[in-house]
Design an enzyme around this catalytic site. Structure first.
Site, mmCIF file in Angstrom:
data_model
loop_
_atom_site.group_PDB
_atom_site.id
_atom_site.type_symbol
_atom_site.label_atom_id
_atom_site.label_comp_id
_atom_site.label_asym_id
_atom_site.label_seq_id
_atom_site.Cartn_x
_atom_site.Cartn_y
_atom_site.Cartn_z
ATOM 1 N N ASP A 98 0.834 -1.220 0.000
ATOM 2 C CA ASP A 98 0.000 0.000 0.000
ATOM 3 C C ASP A 98 0.861 1.259 0.000
ATOM 4 O O ASP A 98 0.533 2.238 -0.670
ATOM 5 C CB ASP A 98 -1.045 0.005 1.135
ATOM 6 C CG ASP A 98 -0.496 -0.120 2.539
ATOM 7 O OD1 ASP A 98 0.713 -0.398 2.691
ATOM 8 O OD2 ASP A 98 -1.284 0.081 3.498
ATOM 9 N N SER A 127 -13.956 3.924 27.355
ATOM 10 C CA SER A 127 -14.016 2.647 26.646
ATOM 11 C C SER A 127 -14.389 1.526 27.604
ATOM 12 O O SER A 127 -14.018 1.551 28.777
ATOM 13 C CB SER A 127 -12.657 2.368 26.006
ATOM 14 O OG SER A 127 -12.356 0.999 26.054
ATOM 15 N N ALA A 151 -3.994 -8.554 17.256
ATOM 16 C CA ALA A 151 -4.086 -9.742 16.400
ATOM 17 C C ALA A 151 -3.794 -9.418 14.943
ATOM 18 O O ALA A 151 -3.904 -10.277 14.073
ATOM 19 C CB ALA A 151 -5.475 -10.370 16.525
ATOM 20 N N GLY A 152 -3.438 -8.155 14.658
ATOM 21 C CA GLY A 152 -3.171 -7.772 13.271
ATOM 22 C C GLY A 152 -4.446 -7.685 12.451
ATOM 23 O O GLY A 152 -4.424 -7.811 11.231
ATOM 24 N N SER A 162 -7.144 -0.777 15.530
ATOM 25 C CA SER A 162 -6.983 0.683 15.621
ATOM 26 C C SER A 162 -7.675 1.385 14.452
ATOM 27 O O SER A 162 -8.294 2.427 14.637
ATOM 28 C CB SER A 162 -5.511 1.092 15.725
ATOM 29 O OG SER A 162 -4.761 0.507 14.714
ATOM 30 N N GLU A 191 -3.895 8.387 12.220
ATOM 31 C CA GLU A 191 -2.937 7.328 12.549
ATOM 32 C C GLU A 191 -1.489 7.773 12.303
ATOM 33 O O GLU A 191 -0.613 7.558 13.127
ATOM 34 C CB GLU A 191 -3.250 6.079 11.719
ATOM 35 C CG GLU A 191 -2.248 4.970 11.914
ATOM 36 C CD GLU A 191 -2.870 3.612 12.134
ATOM 37 O OE1 GLU A 191 -4.082 3.515 12.342
ATOM 38 O OE2 GLU A 191 -2.104 2.640 12.103
ATOM 39 N N ASP A 207 -5.743 -0.366 5.873
ATOM 40 C CA ASP A 207 -6.663 -0.758 6.944
ATOM 41 C C ASP A 207 -7.886 0.164 6.995
ATOM 42 O O ASP A 207 -9.030 -0.291 7.103
ATOM 43 C CB ASP A 207 -5.937 -0.720 8.299
ATOM 44 C CG ASP A 207 -4.607 -1.444 8.247
ATOM 45 O OD1 ASP A 207 -4.468 -2.346 7.414
ATOM 46 O OD2 ASP A 207 -3.700 -1.092 9.035
HETATM 47 C C1 GLA Z 1 -0.159 -2.891 8.328
HETATM 48 C C2 GLA Z 1 -0.340 -1.438 7.882
HETATM 49 C C3 GLA Z 1 -0.949 -1.378 6.481
HETATM 50 C C4 GLA Z 1 -0.183 -2.240 5.506
HETATM 51 C C5 GLA Z 1 0.019 -3.642 6.083
HETATM 52 C C6 GLA Z 1 0.873 -4.512 5.204
HETATM 53 O O1 GLA Z 1 -1.403 -3.497 8.506
HETATM 54 O O2 GLA Z 1 -1.190 -0.771 8.794
HETATM 55 O O3 GLA Z 1 -0.967 -0.027 6.055
HETATM 56 O O4 GLA Z 1 1.043 -1.664 5.162
HETATM 57 O O5 GLA Z 1 0.602 -3.589 7.368
HETATM 58 O O6 GLA Z 1 0.226 -4.801 4.011
#
Ligand code: GLA
Length: 412
Positions: A60, A91, A148-149, A153, A185, A197
């Site tokens: 991205d 929260s 957890a990815g 956020s 962010e 995201d």
């Molecule tokens: C994180 C970042 C995104 C993107 C991904 C990898 O989630 O927040 O902007 O760069 O890593 O694709």
């Protein structure tokens, strides 16, 4: 990497595939929490989802193409405008609260999770007329698993953006809110991410994946209705410690920028994939060359998945799509070096247990993997992953089934 052990002996007998709470019930709960905390009823409830990226990872920030989808887990914001300039944020998940003069927001004034809410109000500041008050009370109820990815956020920022737009009637469109969330962010919370995201959280459509072109953040909904085709996307939260994640992310970005500079390009999106070998030959640094190889080929893989989905259904193209997911992970493991043993073990175990394809999703260095599986085999694949984790002595992972869900919006 070690190959996956057989799903035999150590598989815990009760691997649970959890689903997100029902959206309407969750929105009602957020409203109730607001009433209990602030002592009056909110003006409304808004929410935004977490995401998984199906393919198009670490591209991205190089103007690349990504194919994320929103998941069913959402962050809820119950909110009310007040006739003051105080921004009060609380929260259900954290004892930390914020109570600040909204006219005096600067990146230095707020830290921790409230920065992702305050940052959005700050980013939208230039749109707020000088005469109007900007005070509001916000109760956050976040259900996207933390750490957890899965972009908890971004879900928080985007839920806040929906609420702020509705309360202050600023006239923003969805893309303006995406940009405000990105600014919150990067410039307010100080995490220099690429926009994938927030775009997924605001713009995703139910039953679809979102083809996102990061050159201009234009999007196209791509049919991705797995459930009706007997397929499922199994998310494994590896619960691996995210160590050095910010520094490593920044380093990968810097490597890819260096590659683009060496090639005389604004970004690697401008690299001609048909000239891949001759372009790579111009990059002396072996590490930077591998980083460029990942970004350029990953953008190509997104194009291939998009073309497959234009030509047929996920079901009819599942073998080819699965192979591209596998190739994406292998590239992130070998060329981009953003995986950790837990991610690789989860992916290897899923493949060995019959997944059509599996890969890490998100930034890496911990977080989650996805596996494209036959719906009826999801449980078995999860058990195989759990068994592999037990055999490696890793903490037990958590599993979710991801349904392609609707982006941010108002709930009540
Ligand atoms: C994180 C970042 C995104 C993107 C991904 C990898 O989630 O927040 O902007 O760069 O890593 O694709």
């Amino acid at each position: 990497m070690s190959s996956a052990p057989s799903a035999a002996s150590t598989a815990p007998s009760t691997v649970e595939l959890s689903a997100a709470p029902d959206r309407a019930t969750a929105a009602e709960r957020a409203e109730q929490l607001f009433v209990e905390s602030f002592g009056y009823a909110p003006d409304g409830v808004w929410s935004a989802p977490g995401r998984v990226n199906i393919i198009g990872e670490h591209v991205d920030y190089q103007d690349g193409l990504c194919l994320p989808m929103a998941i069913s887990h959402r962050c809820f914001a119950a909110a009310a405008r007040t006739p003051t300039d105080r921004l009060r944020v609380r929260s259900a998940q954290s004892g930390t609260t914020l109570d600040i003069d909204a006219r005096e927001l600067t990146p230095e004034t707020v830290s921790g999770w409230p920065a992702y809410v305050a940052g959005v109000l700050w980013a939208l500041g230039p749109r707020i007329s000088g005469a109007s008050t900007r005070g509001m009370d916000i109760m956050i109820d976040g259900q996207v698993p933390l750490g957890a990815g899965l972009s908890s956020s971004a879900a928080l920022e985007c839920a806040a953006a929906e609420a702020i737009e509705a309360l202050l009637t600023l006239g923003t469109g969805p893309l303006d809110r995406v940009r405000a969330a990105i600014t919150a962010e990067t410039d307010f919370a100080g995490a220099s991410t690429g926009g994938l995201d927030q775009s997924a959280s605001v713009l995703a459509r139910e039953g679809h994946a979102l083809l996102l072109d990061c050159r201009d953040f234009s999007t196209r909904a791509v049919p991705w209705d797995l459930a009706s085709q007997g397929l499922a996307l199994l998310i494994t939260d590896t619960r691996a410690e995210h160590s050095h994640v910010d520094g490593e992310y920044t380093a990968r970005r810097a490597d890819s920028e260096r590659a683009a500079r060496t090639l005389g390009l604004a970004t690697l999106r401008d690299a001609d994939p048909d000239r891949l070998e001759s372009l790579l030959a111009r990059i002396d640094d072996e590490v930077v060359r591998r980083r460029a190889h990942h970004v350029i080929t990953e953008i190509g893989r997104v194009e291939e998945v998009d073309a497959l989905l234009a030509a047929g259904s996920v079901r009819s193209q599942v073998a080819e799509i699965g192979a591209l997911l596998n190739a994406s992970h292998d590239s992130l493991r070998e060329d981009y070096e953003v995986t950790v043993p837990q991610l690789d073990v989860a992916v290897d175990a899923a493949r060995a247990a019959g997944a059509h394809g599996a890969r890490m999703t998100g930034g890496g260095f911990g977080g989650s993997t996805i596996a494209l599986v036959e719906a009826e085999q999801a449980q078995r694949v999860a058990e195989a992953i759990a068994a592999a984790f037990a055999e490696h002595g890793f903490d037990a992972p958590e599993f979710f089934l991801a349904l392609p869900s609707e982006g941010a919006g108002q709930d009540r």
